[in-house]
Design an enzyme around this catalytic site. Structure first.
Site, mmCIF file in Angstrom:
data_model
loop_
_atom_site.group_PDB
_atom_site.id
_atom_site.type_symbol
_atom_site.label_atom_id
_atom_site.label_comp_id
_atom_site.label_asym_id
_atom_site.label_seq_id
_atom_site.Cartn_x
_atom_site.Cartn_y
_atom_site.Cartn_z
ATOM 1 N N GLY A 18 10.490 -14.045 -9.803
ATOM 2 C CA GLY A 18 11.523 -14.947 -10.299
ATOM 3 C C GLY A 18 11.730 -14.858 -11.802
ATOM 4 O O GLY A 18 12.392 -15.705 -12.387
ATOM 5 N N GLU A 51 3.111 -18.814 -4.539
ATOM 6 C CA GLU A 51 3.571 -20.203 -4.702
ATOM 7 C C GLU A 51 2.750 -21.141 -3.826
ATOM 8 O O GLU A 51 2.484 -22.282 -4.196
ATOM 9 C CB GLU A 51 5.075 -20.299 -4.390
ATOM 10 C CG GLU A 51 5.889 -19.654 -5.503
ATOM 11 C CD GLU A 51 7.209 -19.042 -5.077
ATOM 12 O OE1 GLU A 51 7.694 -19.357 -3.974
ATOM 13 O OE2 GLU A 51 7.750 -18.230 -5.865
ATOM 14 N N GLU A 106 2.583 -8.737 -4.890
ATOM 15 C CA GLU A 106 3.554 -9.475 -5.695
ATOM 16 C C GLU A 106 2.883 -9.931 -6.990
ATOM 17 O O GLU A 106 2.232 -10.984 -7.018
ATOM 18 C CB GLU A 106 4.054 -10.703 -4.925
ATOM 19 C CG GLU A 106 4.799 -10.370 -3.651
ATOM 20 C CD GLU A 106 5.829 -11.436 -3.308
ATOM 21 O OE1 GLU A 106 6.973 -11.058 -3.037
ATOM 22 O OE2 GLU A 106 5.503 -12.639 -3.328
ATOM 23 N N ASN A 112 12.460 -13.415 1.602
ATOM 24 C CA ASN A 112 11.798 -14.716 1.609
ATOM 25 C C ASN A 112 12.772 -15.730 1.017
ATOM 26 O O ASN A 112 13.012 -15.732 -0.186
ATOM 27 C CB ASN A 112 10.520 -14.610 0.754
ATOM 28 C CG ASN A 112 9.815 -15.939 0.600
ATOM 29 O OD1 ASN A 112 10.186 -16.932 1.228
ATOM 30 N ND2 ASN A 112 8.785 -15.971 -0.241
ATOM 31 N N HIS A 123 1.406 -16.535 -0.056
ATOM 32 C CA HIS A 123 2.342 -16.321 -1.162
ATOM 33 C C HIS A 123 1.777 -17.036 -2.400
ATOM 34 O O HIS A 123 1.177 -18.101 -2.293
ATOM 35 C CB HIS A 123 3.718 -16.874 -0.795
ATOM 36 C CG HIS A 123 4.769 -16.459 -1.776
ATOM 37 N ND1 HIS A 123 4.914 -17.074 -2.992
ATOM 38 C CD2 HIS A 123 5.675 -15.460 -1.733
ATOM 39 C CE1 HIS A 123 5.885 -16.460 -3.666
ATOM 40 N NE2 HIS A 123 6.367 -15.481 -2.922
ATOM 41 N N LYS A 180 12.373 -18.796 0.688
ATOM 42 C CA LYS A 180 11.686 -19.920 0.031
ATOM 43 C C LYS A 180 12.345 -21.232 0.497
ATOM 44 O O LYS A 180 12.760 -21.318 1.643
ATOM 45 C CB LYS A 180 11.683 -19.735 -1.487
ATOM 46 C CG LYS A 180 11.099 -18.354 -1.872
ATOM 47 C CD LYS A 180 10.804 -18.184 -3.323
ATOM 48 C CE LYS A 180 10.234 -16.779 -3.554
ATOM 49 N NZ LYS A 180 9.839 -16.544 -4.960
ATOM 50 N N SER A 210 11.164 -9.721 -8.412
ATOM 51 C CA SER A 210 12.436 -9.334 -9.060
ATOM 52 C C SER A 210 13.005 -8.019 -8.521
ATOM 53 O O SER A 210 13.556 -7.224 -9.287
ATOM 54 C CB SER A 210 12.271 -9.288 -10.580
ATOM 55 O OG SER A 210 11.931 -10.581 -11.062
HETATM 56 P P1 13P Z 1 11.878 -12.815 -6.620
HETATM 57 O O1 13P Z 1 12.459 -11.636 -5.894
HETATM 58 O O2 13P Z 1 12.838 -13.957 -6.779
HETATM 59 O O3 13P Z 1 11.202 -12.417 -7.895
HETATM 60 O O4 13P Z 1 10.729 -13.420 -5.664
HETATM 61 C C1 13P Z 1 9.783 -12.564 -5.136
HETATM 62 C C2 13P Z 1 9.005 -13.291 -4.118
HETATM 63 O O5 13P Z 1 8.276 -14.216 -4.421
HETATM 64 C C3 13P Z 1 9.176 -12.899 -2.708
HETATM 65 O O6 13P Z 1 8.224 -13.485 -1.896
#
Ligand code: 13P
Length: 254
Positions: free
Chosen positions: A175, A99, A169, A11, A97, A13, A215
Site C-alpha cells: 500500500g 495486516e 509480501e 485481496n 497477512h 481487504k 504495490s
Molecule cells: P497493495 O497491492 O495495495 O500494496 O497490497 C498488497 C497486499 O497486501 C496484498 O495482500
C-alpha cells in the site's frame, strides 16, 4: 522458465459491499474470459463470498477468503471456520497477512494450526510472510522469513508443501507504492525456496508456488513475472478496479 502455473490473486481487504461486488464481477469475468496460462483467485470479504462464487461459476476464477479460525466451530465471536468456507465452495484462504498479524495479533502458532486445518478442509492456504522496513535495514530479512516459514508450516503433514501457496509480501511495499525491485523480490523469493528445500526437500520446493505482493500494478507485473522464482502476485489496491486487475492477470497477453 519454470513449469509452475502462475497465480494472480486479488485481496480485496475490507472493500466492496455486495452491490459493488456484483458490478465488479460482471465486468471482471468478461475481461478475463480469454485469460490463458494463469490461475486467477479473487478474495472478497466474507459477506460477498457466496455471491462472488456464483458470479465466478463457469469461469476459471477461484474464490478465496481472507482469514479463517483454526477451530471447526466454537464460542469464538466474530470468527468464521474452515469447514464453513469449504461447505460454500471456497477454494483458497489467505492466512497470516501482515495486516492480520499487525492489527489482530495473529502469530505463527495460530498460523501453524490454520494452515494445517485449511489443508484438512481441502482449502488451499496462501501463507503470507514478509519483513518490515526496519528488519530489512537491520539485515534481518532472511531470519524473519525463516522463522515465519518454520512457524507457519510447523504442523503440516509430510508431502503437503506443494498444496500450499506462499506469498512474500514485504511490509514496506504494501500500500505504499514502493514495489520491491524485481531483483530484490527474486533474491528474497529464491531464499524462501531454498529455505523450503531445507525443510521439505528440493523436489517439493521446486514445485511450490511463491507469489510476490506489495504495490503490484499493471505497469510492473511483467518485470516481476520475468524473474525465475516469482510465480505470481498477491495484489491489493490494484485489484479493486476490474480493468487494472484484468491487465495484471493478462500480463502475458498485453
Ligand atoms: P497493495 O497491492 O495495495 O500494496 O497490497 C498488497 C497486499 O497486501 C496484498 O495482500
Amino acid at each position: 522458465m519454470s513449469d509452475r502455473t502462475p497465480i494472480i490473486a486479488g485481496n480485496w481487504k475490507m472493500y466492496k459491499t455486495n452491490s459493488e461486488a456484483a458490478a465488479y464481477m460482471t465486468e471482471f469475468t468478461g475481461l478475463v474470459a480469454d485469460a490463458a496460462g494463469v490461475e486467477i483467485v479473487v478474495c472478497p470479504p466474507f459477506t460477498c463470498l457466496e455471491q462472488v462464487r456464483d458470479a465466478a461459476a463457469g469461469s476459471k476464477i477461484r474464490v478465496g477468503a481472507q482469514n479463517a479460525h483454526f477451530q471447526p466451530e466454537g464460542a469464538y465471536t466474530g470468527e468464521v471456520s474452515l469447514p464453513m468456507l469449504a461447505e460454500i465452495g471456497i477454494t483458497d484462504v489467505i492466512l497470516g497477512h501482515s495486516e492480520r498479524r499487525q492489527y489482530f495479533c495473529e502469530n505463527d502458532a495460530d498460523l501453524a494450526l490454520k494452515v494445517d486445518r485449511a489443508l484438512v478442509a481441502s482449502i488451499r492456504p496462501i501463507l503470507c510472510v514478509g519483513e518490515t522496513d526496519a528488519e530489512r535495514e537491520a539485515g534481518k530479512t532472511m531470519e524473519k522469513l525463516k522463522s515465519q516459514l518454520a512457524g507457519g508450516l510447523a504442523a503440516i503433514d509430510e508431502g503437503r508443501l506443494t498444496d500450499i501457496v506462499i506469498a512474500y509480501e514485504p511490509i514496506w511495499a504494501i500500500g505504499t507504492g514502493k514495489t520491491a525491485t524485481p531483483g530484490i523480490a527474486e533474491e528474497t523469493i529464491g531464499f524462501i525456496r531454498e529455505t523450503l528445500a531445507g525443510m521439505h526437500g528440493a523436489e517439493a520446493a521446486g514445485r511450490v508456488r511463491i507469489l510476490y505482493g506489495g504495490s503490484v500494478k499493471p505497469d510492473n507485473i511483467s518485470a516481476l513475472m520475468a524473474e525465475d522464482d516469482i510465480d505470481g502476485a498477491l495484489v491489493g489496491g490494484a485489484c479493486l478496479a476490474p480493468a487494472d486487475f484484468s491487465q495484471i492477470v493478462k500480463y502475458k497477453q498485453v
